[in-house]
Design an enzyme around this catalytic site. Structure first.
Site: not given
Length: 398
Positions: A274, A312, A314
């Site tokens: 992340s 992830s 983001d």
């Protein structure tokens, strides 16, 4: 906002408050690290501000508390204050952009609904976001002129540092949160394995906190754009286009495409992780154009080699500190002066450049960290220099 007393935390044996002791952005923790520009990496066309940090945006303050306890705790808190006053009473326009929503960023739905930020921003570890949010709410409610407040939209982001940190212990305390908030200041910002970046990993190397800024020429408005990142993601690292990840033999999907093992081999890496990206500017922007600016943060992220993997989270949050767009919480109407759409191009460019450089700084300034039974190495800058030189980016060593 007066500083909180130090007595309670000082009694906790083994806790290192590195974010408070080593504040200088260009100072490496072990004397061997370097920021991107020291390696000849200067993305883009615009010049950085004095500190090349988010705090180059006047009024923005950063506080960090690093928690290192025993063999298993490697985490911390990073606080970003939009200005030195009461953010609840003098709100700043803001907007959040979700590149990939596999994460937790408390408060961003209200930020996007109302288009404003009414508290500082905290960054920490995944299982500590709720503890951090509760601690910040309590701290804010104790402040002068907050006695009648019955609702707060605290904003807390996270990345998962569960490799190096015993994340299930949820080690971030209210005391740590209060210290990060009450000691926030302008000027240099320490980077690397500090604060919320203490236990993070990026591109298979040690990640962390990174920051950068850009100042536009006066003919383009003279605005400053500053960025701070908490990097904990993966992909195929490239630095100003140079294939650093490939040439250092450490990159996502390596076992699938290379079909070999070795020291640089990452086990079952899919580029997950992340990143939280915070963008500040003194350009007078409303929440609509701040949302546009936030979305450009993903372009800076992509330049470093991320593909915003499935696993992830983001996130990008952008806010403006300009007095002309401030919002008093009880104002019956808003009368603001904002930058026109046609003037946004240079601001977008500055944001993309600063995000890219902040990520490099988070990686290059991070030190090797051992914890929770694992060791994550700092990226070897001597080898990075070699790759950059081969690709005509870094100057030859004299």
């Amino acid at each position: 906002m007066s500083p909180m007393p130090y007595a309670s935390l000082s009694r906790r044996v083994g806790v290192l408050l590195l974010g408070l002791l080593l504040p200088v952005a260009s100072m490496a923790q072990d004397g061997t690290r370097a920021r991107a520009r020291e390696l000849g990496v200067a993305p883009g066309i615009f010049a950085p501000g004095r500190f090349n940090a988010i705090t180059d945006v006047a009024g923005v303050e950063v506080g960090q508390v690093t928690l290192v306890e025993g063999d298993n705790i490697r985490t911390g808190v990073t606080a970003i204050l939009p200005h030195g006053g009461n953010v609840y009473r003098s709100r700043v326009p803001a907007a959040a952009h979700v590149g990939n929503g596999f994460g937790k960023f408390i408060g961003t739905t209200q930020v996007n609904e109302l288009g404003e930020l009414e508290t500082p921003i905290l960054l920490t570890c995944t299982l500590c976001v709720w503890k951090a949010a509760d601690a910040m709410a309590a701290w804010l409610l104790e402040q002068p002129d907050m006695q009648s407040v019955r609702s707060l939209n605290v904003v807390v982001g996270e990345t998962n540092d569960g490799g190096l940190n015993d994340i299930r212990a949820r080690p971030v305390t209210a005391d740590a949160v209060r210290r990060a908030l009450s000691t926030a200041k302008s000027g240099p910002v320490q980077e690397g394995s500090v604060g919320a970046g203490t236990g993070t990993v990026a591109f298979g190397w040690k990640g962390g906190i990174g920051t950068s800024s850009r100042v536009l020429p006066q003919k383009l408005g003279g605005w400053t754009v500053g960025v701070l990142v908490q990097s904990n993601f993966g992909g195929v690292l490239q630095v100003s286009g140079a294939p650093v990840g490939r040439e250092l033999d450490r990159y996502a999907f390596q076992q699938d495409v290379a079909a070999r093992t070795g020291a640089g081999k990452l086990a079952d890496d899919r580029g997950d992780g992340s990143i939280i990206i915070v963008i500040a500017t003194d350009a007078p922007l409303g929440d609509r154009n701040l949302r546009r600016l936030a979305s450009r943060g993903m372009m800076g992220l992509g330049r470093t080699g991320s593909s915003a993997s499935n696993g992830s989270g983001d996130y990008v949050l952008a806010f403006s500190t300009a007095e002309s767009v401030r919002r008093a919480f009880d104002a019956p109407r808003l009368e603001t002066t904002e930058l026109a759409n046609d003037q946004m191009g240079a601001v977008f460019q500055a944001g993309v450049e600063a995000v890219e450089e902040a990520i490099y700084n988070s990686l290059f300034m991070a030190t090797t960290v051992s914890g929770n039974g694992q060791t994550v190495e700092a990226i070897p800058l001597d080898r990075v220099r070699e790759v950059l030189r081969r690709h005509g980016i870094a100057p030859a060593v004299k």
